[in-house]
Design an enzyme around this catalytic site. Sequence first.
Site, PDB file in Angstrom:
ATOM      1  N   SER A  10       0.864  -1.163   0.000  1.00 29.57           N
ATOM      2  CA  SER A  10       0.000   0.000   0.000  1.00 29.57           C
ATOM      3  C   SER A  10       0.907   1.221   0.000  1.00 29.57           C
ATOM      4  O   SER A  10       1.879   1.238  -0.763  1.00 29.57           O
ATOM      5  CB  SER A  10      -0.913  -0.079   1.234  1.00 29.57           C
ATOM      6  OG  SER A  10      -1.734   1.040   1.335  1.00 29.57           O
ATOM      7  N   HIS A  37      -3.661  -1.016  -2.809  1.00 30.05           N
ATOM      8  CA  HIS A  37      -4.872  -0.227  -2.619  1.00 30.05           C
ATOM      9  C   HIS A  37      -4.901   0.908  -3.621  1.00 30.05           C
ATOM     10  O   HIS A  37      -3.978   1.729  -3.654  1.00 30.05           O
ATOM     11  CB  HIS A  37      -4.916   0.347  -1.200  1.00 30.05           C
ATOM     12  CG  HIS A  37      -4.742  -0.685  -0.153  1.00 30.05           C
ATOM     13  ND1 HIS A  37      -4.188  -0.428   1.067  1.00 30.05           N
ATOM     14  CD2 HIS A  37      -5.041  -2.004  -0.146  1.00 30.05           C
ATOM     15  CE1 HIS A  37      -4.168  -1.532   1.792  1.00 30.05           C
ATOM     16  NE2 HIS A  37      -4.673  -2.508   1.065  1.00 30.05           N
ATOM     17  N   ASP A 130      -4.132  -4.326   6.391  1.00 32.47           N
ATOM     18  CA  ASP A 130      -4.531  -5.241   5.317  1.00 32.47           C
ATOM     19  C   ASP A 130      -3.342  -6.121   4.950  1.00 32.47           C
ATOM     20  O   ASP A 130      -2.228  -5.631   4.797  1.00 32.47           O
ATOM     21  CB  ASP A 130      -5.000  -4.444   4.099  1.00 32.47           C
ATOM     22  CG  ASP A 130      -5.512  -5.327   2.976  1.00 32.47           C
ATOM     23  OD1 ASP A 130      -6.101  -6.386   3.270  1.00 32.47           O
ATOM     24  OD2 ASP A 130      -5.323  -4.959   1.806  1.00 32.47           O
TER      25      ASP A 130
END
Length: 188
Positions: A10, A37, A130
């Site tokens: 990310s 992301h 995540d």
Amino acid sequence: MAKLAVIGFSAGGIPLAQQLLAALPTAYPLPVVLVTHLPPTAGSGLLPLFQSVSRLPVKLAFDKQAIAAGNVYIAPPDYHLLVERNGHFALSVDPPVKSVRPSVDVFLQSAAEVYEKHLIAVILSGANSDGADGMARVRATGGVTIVLDPLQAEFRIMPDAVIEATDVDYVASLDEIISLLLAVQDHP
């Protein structure tokens, strides 16, 4: 033998992923999937960034696409990417997980169920957790788990969360991660 490599990241991960891709040779024996992301409006903006450094073909993954060795696939924005048992991708519009879609967790959990011990999963830099649950699932199914040393990550929340969630196989520098991925060619 490993049959799929996944790189999740990310915030702060794009330049790391670029370095990693640049190190892979044209005859790399695995398909590589990048899950990061992206805002829904991102379109295919990452494609040229990765195509410019990779010797392997780089493409956006699409629904029902067969996963082929020697290719790099990017999870498309605003969809969860999954793997089906027949070795094809599936796209999902299920709700975001940990506020993101695509989710690294969703892909890793799906890939772990299909590839089990034949999966190599790497987590780079990121600003949320995540990937932690997905890496725990990869580890539980016998896959290889590799995390960037949090001290080398621009945003260390993601690698820290993974290390906290599961007993990873390797906490490594970017150079060590590259060496581990390249070793697949010689020592499957």
